[in-house]
Design an enzyme around this catalytic site. Sequence first.
Site, PDB file in Angstrom:
ATOM      1  N   ASN A  81       0.650  -1.127  -0.159  1.00 11.01           N
ATOM      2  CA  ASN A  81      -0.115   0.157   0.112  1.00 11.01           C
ATOM      3  C   ASN A  81       0.996   1.038  -0.040  1.00 11.01           C
ATOM      4  O   ASN A  81       1.481   1.529   1.108  1.00 11.01           O
ATOM      5  CB  ASN A  81      -0.737  -0.024   1.274  1.00 11.01           C
ATOM      6  N   TRP A  82       1.079   1.917  -1.318  1.00 12.38           N
ATOM      7  CA  TRP A  82       2.011   2.965  -1.401  1.00 12.38           C
ATOM      8  C   TRP A  82       1.586   4.246  -0.645  1.00 12.38           C
ATOM      9  O   TRP A  82       2.211   5.329  -0.471  1.00 12.38           O
ATOM     10  CB  TRP A  82       2.332   3.226  -2.801  1.00 12.38           C
ATOM     11  N   LYS A  83       0.171   4.258  -0.190  1.00 13.01           N
ATOM     12  CA  LYS A  83      -0.320   5.585   0.347  1.00 13.01           C
ATOM     13  C   LYS A  83      -0.258   6.441  -0.534  1.00 13.01           C
ATOM     14  O   LYS A  83      -0.168   6.380  -1.789  1.00 13.01           O
ATOM     15  CB  LYS A  83       0.138   5.623   1.612  1.00 13.01           C
ATOM     16  N   HIS A 138      -9.345   1.337   4.827  1.00 10.63           N
ATOM     17  CA  HIS A 138      -8.186   1.571   5.571  1.00 10.63           C
ATOM     18  C   HIS A 138      -8.521   2.361   6.766  1.00 10.63           C
ATOM     19  O   HIS A 138      -9.020   3.387   6.684  1.00 10.63           O
ATOM     20  CB  HIS A 138      -7.015   1.971   4.753  1.00 10.63           C
ATOM     21  N   GLU A 194      -6.533   4.958   7.858  1.00 13.10           N
ATOM     22  CA  GLU A 194      -6.351   6.252   7.473  1.00 13.10           C
ATOM     23  C   GLU A 194      -7.283   6.842   6.815  1.00 13.10           C
ATOM     24  O   GLU A 194      -7.845   7.961   7.180  1.00 13.10           O
ATOM     25  CB  GLU A 194      -4.942   6.304   6.640  1.00 13.10           C
ATOM     26  N   GLU A 216      -5.244  -4.800  10.400  1.00  7.97           N
ATOM     27  CA  GLU A 216      -4.319  -4.033  10.663  1.00  7.97           C
ATOM     28  C   GLU A 216      -4.526  -3.304  11.849  1.00  7.97           C
ATOM     29  O   GLU A 216      -5.447  -2.301  11.717  1.00  7.97           O
ATOM     30  CB  GLU A 216      -4.214  -2.830   9.499  1.00  7.97           C
ATOM     31  N   GLY A 266       2.829   2.218  10.662  1.00  4.85           N
ATOM     32  CA  GLY A 266       3.712   3.358  10.386  1.00  4.85           C
ATOM     33  C   GLY A 266       4.312   3.719  11.927  1.00  4.85           C
ATOM     34  O   GLY A 266       5.064   4.795  12.072  1.00  4.85           O
ATOM     35  N   SER A 311       3.750  -2.073  10.076  1.00  2.00           N
ATOM     36  CA  SER A 311       4.833  -2.330  10.428  1.00  2.00           C
ATOM     37  C   SER A 311       5.613  -3.716   9.944  1.00  2.00           C
ATOM     38  O   SER A 311       6.573  -3.935  10.700  1.00  2.00           O
ATOM     39  CB  SER A 311       5.536  -2.058  11.632  1.00  2.00           C
ATOM     40  N   GLY A 346       2.993  -1.141   4.235  1.00  2.00           N
ATOM     41  CA  GLY A 346       3.126   0.338   3.852  1.00  2.00           C
ATOM     42  C   GLY A 346       4.379   0.732   3.430  1.00  2.00           C
ATOM     43  O   GLY A 346       4.900   0.383   2.372  1.00  2.00           O
ATOM     44  N   GLY A 347       5.066   1.381   4.529  1.00  2.00           N
ATOM     45  CA  GLY A 347       6.423   1.690   4.314  1.00  2.00           C
ATOM     46  C   GLY A 347       7.439   0.754   3.396  1.00  2.00           C
ATOM     47  O   GLY A 347       8.226   1.469   2.559  1.00  2.00           O
TER      48      GLY A 347
END
Length: 255
Positions: free
Chosen positions: A13-15, A99, A101, A171, A177, A217, A238-239
């Site tokens: 997930n590149w956000k 998600h 966010e 999640e 993150g 993470s 993500g990251g």
Amino acid sequence: MNKATRKAVIAGNWKMNMTPSEAVAAVKKTAELTEGKNGCDVILCVPFVDIAPAVEAAKGTHVKIGAQNVHFEAKGAYTGEISAAMLLECGAEYVIIGHSERRQYFGETDETVNKRLKAALAAGLKVILCVGEVLEERQSGITEEIVSMQTKLDLAGVGAEDMKNIIIAYEPVWAIGTGLTATPEQADEACGIIRGVLEGLYGKDTAESVTIQYGGSMNDGNAAELLSKYHVDGGLIGGASLVPEKFDKIVSAAQ
Ligand code: 13P
């Protein structure tokens, strides 16, 4: 069906990262590094404007492209929104829905998540549905209630047949993150709770066939142990998905 026969899926997930030109380079690099690692499906969920160039860059490779949200109406006066048909025509196969966010910063509720999910499925997209508790909920001992409630509300009115096109991502919001990862036992327990809810809704066979991912993470250092757990069939990353070399190591851990 059981862990051995369920499909492992590693999704990035590149956000809100990567311009179209950066996306093309990252998709190509990811495809090159993960080539031949067919023990799991590999998906990259990219910003809307990156979808078409990412799909083009992924052509002929095993990397599949997804979006990060979709609106529930087919068309009309919804400034700034994107429909399922638009995503499909750009070549997206998957879409992340719900998600944390989106829930935290953009007012998504289980009701709108459910509407988006139904619209996506009806249009022919595959869905990665995200659920997970916030820190206060875990500390209050209500993780099971929260995750069960989200799963039930988000899937309201969705039939067993549709579960073939749904991946669920557990999640925990406190792990996203933050560098804080759920322990493999915590991840397995929560994914198991979700599978239990699916069994109640759809029966054991369907529950055992659904891919459930862990996200929060996950990285090249902790992926293998998380993925070894019975109920953890993949990862939503993500990251670490922004760095093809790191993402590739997670894909390797899923083989
Ligand atoms: P991080 O891997 O950066 O914690 O993000 C997880 C996530 O939110 C994936 O959807």
